[in-house]
Motif scaffolding. Sequence first.
Motif, PDB file in Angstrom:
ATOM      1  N   SER A 215       0.843  -1.337   0.040  1.00  0.00           N
ATOM      2  CA  SER A 215       0.150   0.104  -0.040  1.00  0.00           C
ATOM      3  C   SER A 215       0.957   1.216   0.191  1.00  0.00           C
ATOM      4  CB  SER A 215      -0.773  -0.067   1.265  1.00  0.00           C
ATOM      5  OG  SER A 215      -0.082   0.076   2.409  1.00  0.00           O
ATOM      6  N   ILE A 216       0.816   2.170  -0.807  1.00  0.00           N
ATOM      7  CA  ILE A 216       1.640   3.068  -1.183  1.00  0.00           C
ATOM      8  C   ILE A 216       0.822   4.502  -1.237  1.00  0.00           C
ATOM      9  CG2 ILE A 216       3.200   4.359  -2.902  1.00  0.00           C
ATOM     10  CD1 ILE A 216       4.083   1.453  -3.620  1.00  0.00           C
ATOM     11  N   VAL A 217       1.270   5.471  -0.420  1.00  0.00           N
ATOM     12  CA  VAL A 217       0.708   6.685  -0.484  1.00  0.00           C
ATOM     13  C   VAL A 217       1.828   7.654  -0.807  1.00  0.00           C
ATOM     14  CG1 VAL A 217      -0.510   8.689   0.492  1.00  0.00           C
ATOM     15  CG2 VAL A 217      -0.831   6.306   1.295  1.00  0.00           C
ATOM     16  N   ILE A 218       1.696   8.284  -1.909  1.00  0.00           N
ATOM     17  CA  ILE A 218       2.581   9.345  -2.759  1.00  0.00           C
ATOM     18  C   ILE A 218       2.111  10.707  -2.237  1.00  0.00           C
ATOM     19  CG2 ILE A 218       3.884  10.164  -4.580  1.00  0.00           C
ATOM     20  CD1 ILE A 218       4.583   7.306  -4.308  1.00  0.00           C
ATOM     21  N   GLY A 219       2.728  11.312  -0.851  1.00  0.00           N
ATOM     22  CA  GLY A 219       2.007  12.669  -0.600  1.00  0.00           C
ATOM     23  C   GLY A 219       2.845  13.855  -1.326  1.00  0.00           C
ATOM     24  N   PRO A 220       2.526  14.990  -0.975  1.00  0.00           N
ATOM     25  CA  PRO A 220       2.895  16.236  -1.709  1.00  0.00           C
ATOM     26  C   PRO A 220       4.478  16.373  -2.191  1.00  0.00           C
ATOM     27  CG  PRO A 220       2.246  16.866   0.565  1.00  0.00           C
ATOM     28  CD  PRO A 220       2.203  15.468   0.530  1.00  0.00           C
ATOM     29  N   LYS A 221       4.618  16.764  -3.197  1.00  0.00           N
ATOM     30  CA  LYS A 221       5.763  17.396  -4.096  1.00  0.00           C
ATOM     31  C   LYS A 221       6.732  16.099  -3.998  1.00  0.00           C
ATOM     32  CE  LYS A 221       4.969  21.680  -3.479  1.00  0.00           C
ATOM     33  NZ  LYS A 221       4.893  22.496  -2.455  1.00  0.00           N
ATOM     34  N   CYS A 222       6.503  15.016  -4.573  1.00  0.00           N
ATOM     35  CA  CYS A 222       7.121  13.867  -4.942  1.00  0.00           C
ATOM     36  C   CYS A 222       7.469  13.876  -6.524  1.00  0.00           C
ATOM     37  CB  CYS A 222       6.560  12.531  -4.393  1.00  0.00           C
ATOM     38  SG  CYS A 222       6.338  12.374  -2.694  1.00  0.00           S
ATOM     39  N   GLU A 223       8.532  13.299  -6.704  1.00  0.00           N
ATOM     40  CA  GLU A 223       8.748  12.930  -8.111  1.00  0.00           C
ATOM     41  C   GLU A 223       9.199  11.511  -8.392  1.00  0.00           C
ATOM     42  OE1 GLU A 223      10.945  15.657 -10.609  1.00  0.00           O
ATOM     43  OE2 GLU A 223      10.194  17.503  -9.418  1.00  0.00           O
ATOM     44  N   ILE A 224       8.436  10.795  -8.803  1.00  0.00           N
ATOM     45  CA  ILE A 224       8.921   9.291  -8.795  1.00  0.00           C
ATOM     46  C   ILE A 224       8.594   8.927 -10.330  1.00  0.00           C
ATOM     47  CG2 ILE A 224       8.209   6.943  -7.893  1.00  0.00           C
ATOM     48  CD1 ILE A 224       8.668   9.043  -5.833  1.00  0.00           C
ATOM     49  N   LEU A 233      -2.772   2.730  -4.213  1.00  0.00           N
ATOM     50  CA  LEU A 233      -1.857   3.612  -4.625  1.00  0.00           C
ATOM     51  C   LEU A 233      -2.708   4.793  -4.672  1.00  0.00           C
ATOM     52  CD1 LEU A 233       0.774   4.832  -5.401  1.00  0.00           C
ATOM     53  CD2 LEU A 233       0.064   4.226  -7.749  1.00  0.00           C
ATOM     54  N   ASP A 234      -2.219   5.844  -3.658  1.00  0.00           N
ATOM     55  CA  ASP A 234      -2.881   7.343  -3.643  1.00  0.00           C
ATOM     56  C   ASP A 234      -1.720   8.188  -4.053  1.00  0.00           C
ATOM     57  OD1 ASP A 234      -5.476   7.191  -2.866  1.00  0.00           O
ATOM     58  OD2 ASP A 234      -4.710   6.378  -1.034  1.00  0.00           O
ATOM     59  N   ILE A 235      -1.875   9.176  -5.072  1.00  0.00           N
ATOM     60  CA  ILE A 235      -1.065  10.118  -5.407  1.00  0.00           C
ATOM     61  C   ILE A 235      -1.438  11.279  -5.267  1.00  0.00           C
ATOM     62  CG2 ILE A 235       0.413  10.968  -7.283  1.00  0.00           C
ATOM     63  CD1 ILE A 235      -0.004   8.221  -8.525  1.00  0.00           C
ATOM     64  N   HIS A 236      -0.840  12.248  -4.431  1.00  0.00           N
ATOM     65  CA  HIS A 236      -1.068  13.712  -4.000  1.00  0.00           C
ATOM     66  C   HIS A 236      -1.019  14.471  -5.469  1.00  0.00           C
ATOM     67  CE1 HIS A 236      -0.837  17.739  -2.526  1.00  0.00           C
ATOM     68  NE2 HIS A 236      -1.294  17.264  -1.340  1.00  0.00           N
ATOM     69  N   PRO A 237      -2.085  15.374  -5.859  1.00  0.00           N
ATOM     70  CA  PRO A 237      -2.019  16.073  -7.034  1.00  0.00           C
ATOM     71  C   PRO A 237      -0.854  17.100  -7.506  1.00  0.00           C
ATOM     72  CG  PRO A 237      -3.760  16.936  -5.604  1.00  0.00           C
ATOM     73  CD  PRO A 237      -3.263  15.751  -4.871  1.00  0.00           C
ATOM     74  N   SER A 238       0.107  17.400  -6.202  1.00  0.00           N
ATOM     75  CA  SER A 238       1.136  17.979  -6.153  1.00  0.00           C
ATOM     76  C   SER A 238       2.425  17.169  -6.653  1.00  0.00           C
ATOM     77  CB  SER A 238       1.448  18.935  -5.271  1.00  0.00           C
ATOM     78  OG  SER A 238       1.995  18.205  -4.212  1.00  0.00           O
ATOM     79  N   THR A 240       4.495  14.184  -9.127  1.00  0.00           N
ATOM     80  CA  THR A 240       4.376  13.340 -10.496  1.00  0.00           C
ATOM     81  C   THR A 240       4.793  11.895 -10.170  1.00  0.00           C
ATOM     82  OG1 THR A 240       5.597  15.516 -11.028  1.00  0.00           O
ATOM     83  CG2 THR A 240       5.066  13.891 -12.761  1.00  0.00           C
ATOM     84  N   VAL A 241       4.007  11.008 -10.927  1.00  0.00           N
ATOM     85  CA  VAL A 241       4.485   9.566 -11.162  1.00  0.00           C
ATOM     86  C   VAL A 241       4.688   9.473 -12.580  1.00  0.00           C
ATOM     87  CG1 VAL A 241       4.044   7.508 -10.565  1.00  0.00           C
ATOM     88  CG2 VAL A 241       3.805   9.054  -8.753  1.00  0.00           C
ATOM     89  N   ARG A 242       5.710   9.013 -13.140  1.00  0.00           N
ATOM     90  CA  ARG A 242       5.650   8.828 -14.618  1.00  0.00           C
ATOM     91  C   ARG A 242       5.364   7.426 -14.928  1.00  0.00           C
ATOM     92  NH1 ARG A 242       8.275  13.382 -14.692  1.00  0.00           N
ATOM     93  NH2 ARG A 242      10.076  13.526 -13.585  1.00  0.00           N
ATOM     94  N   GLN A 243       5.408   6.668 -14.152  1.00  0.00           N
ATOM     95  CA  GLN A 243       4.923   5.185 -14.614  1.00  0.00           C
ATOM     96  C   GLN A 243       4.279   4.485 -13.407  1.00  0.00           C
ATOM     97  OE1 GLN A 243       7.418   2.573 -16.474  1.00  0.00           O
ATOM     98  NE2 GLN A 243       5.819   1.261 -17.389  1.00  0.00           N
ATOM     99  N   GLN A 244       3.055   3.974 -13.606  1.00  0.00           N
ATOM    100  CA  GLN A 244       2.541   3.032 -12.461  1.00  0.00           C
ATOM    101  C   GLN A 244       2.008   1.846 -12.758  1.00  0.00           C
ATOM    102  OE1 GLN A 244      -0.148   6.429 -11.099  1.00  0.00           O
ATOM    103  NE2 GLN A 244      -1.709   4.479 -11.196  1.00  0.00           N
ATOM    104  N   ILE A 245       2.300   0.721 -12.143  1.00  0.00           N
ATOM    105  CA  ILE A 245       2.043  -0.597 -12.523  1.00  0.00           C
ATOM    106  C   ILE A 245       1.417  -1.458 -11.316  1.00  0.00           C
ATOM    107  CG2 ILE A 245       3.006  -2.642 -13.296  1.00  0.00           C
ATOM    108  CD1 ILE A 245       5.231  -1.379 -14.630  1.00  0.00           C
ATOM    109  N   LYS A 246       0.387  -1.843 -11.446  1.00  0.00           N
ATOM    110  CA  LYS A 246      -0.290  -2.592 -10.562  1.00  0.00           C
ATOM    111  C   LYS A 246       0.088  -4.272 -10.623  1.00  0.00           C
ATOM    112  CE  LYS A 246      -4.908  -3.493  -8.078  1.00  0.00           C
ATOM    113  NZ  LYS A 246      -4.253  -3.595  -6.934  1.00  0.00           N
ATOM    114  N   LEU A 247       0.645  -4.684  -9.653  1.00  0.00           N
ATOM    115  CA  LEU A 247       0.856  -6.226  -9.923  1.00  0.00           C
ATOM    116  C   LEU A 247      -0.280  -7.169  -9.556  1.00  0.00           C
ATOM    117  CD1 LEU A 247       4.290  -5.775  -8.037  1.00  0.00           C
ATOM    118  CD2 LEU A 247       4.016  -5.750 -10.646  1.00  0.00           C
TER     119      LEU A 247
END
Lengths: 247, 210
Positions: A215-224, A233-238, A240-247
Amino acid sequence: MQTLQDLKLSGLGISNGGRYQHVRISGLGKVHGDIQGETIKTSGSASFYGQVETKELYTQGNAEITGRLDAQLAETSGLIKVEDHASIKHLINRGSAHFIQGLKAEKVISKGNLESESEVEAEHFQASGLVSINGLLNAHRIDIKFAATSYIREIGCDRIDVRMSMFPFTFLREMIRAQFMGERNTAANKLTAETIEGTHVYIEHTHAQVVRGESIVIGPKCEIELVEYEGTLDIHPSSTVRQQIKL
Amino acid sequence: MKAEQDLISKKELLAITGISYGQLYRWKRQNLIPDAWFIKQSSFTGQETYFPRDKMLERINKIIELKDQYSLEDLAQMLSPELNNKTFTLSDIEAMPILDATVTRTFVDYLSKERFSFLEVLFIHLLGKAKAEYDWSGEQLEAIVMTVRDWLPKLNHSLYRLVICQKGTEFFALLVQQDADYHLDHLAKKLKVYDLESCAKELHPIGSEV
């Protein structure tokens, strides 16, 4: 059994090491050889040219150990550098601690700078301040707050929590810093990592190549670059996640 | 002599065995999985970790099977005793029927210690086996014990093979990493290869069951 003597070095002192009850070094002290003590306290500048084994180590000022360090408890403030492997059950660092051959601990609390040139292992790793690990940080639980510009090459854990939010005190501190040190960029706090792998991941202000977990939470101001997740998976609007894969 | 290793990626390992990252990293911390099995290979995302497939799957299944019966410390002692700090006293060693008494005595004389690490006990066992096979004289045994004494500080795991060779009437020993290549002088003859990892299992009664 023979009772052990104490060792006291003050001013300019030199010892050849040995086994002692309590060791106290103040001023400029040098220990040539391995030393064992129930407690070892240093202030000023202490150099240990050999291994250090103790139940409790307290350092202030400058301490340097060229051999291995084995301690149940270490409270460090000022500068400490351990050139060989360090095994410390409970480390409380308030200054700047530098481990060349890695660190194995149960609990690490760092409120200053913690640097390691190789692997750091702990059950609970808790840091507020700069962390720089040029290897794997392997811990059951990792809490990092307010990381300055930290770098951890690889993170492996059960649970990681990286928070950089600046309220309320840290916000004040940042204001003051901006005022007096001419630092305008209050959002300079950031953690950089190559890979982060954990069962539960929560990160803020983090730059990483890969984040993997359940379980992953990408909070504010991340670049992944890449997130691979099994559950949620949760991603904060601020962020960026370039690619996400659900296994 | 080097076999192309069949590798498994970390992702595939987790998918097959159903363990979590938290468990994998905990077992690594507890020395249940040797560091040498974590093999880094570069990939498009930087680096990925791979493991020797068969060994790793076997190990993970063992851990899953035994983790409710034993504590992680006990398991580590069984699965990778050389990584643990447990030491053996002289009387512990003398009470182990598997060890050769002459080798033990030579070892104790040359190392002049009172407590022995698992790796040291492992070498006593290995040299005992070799001595029985080649009927070494006291002098030959002393020579090899001295060699082992010089090797020991440089070793921190048992993923090695001990190769006993003969050239003319002389015996000599070679210590090579488990999957490393080696080539001998053409007059030298390889007599026997002892794998430290499998010999370690003979020393540990519970370890050999699992």
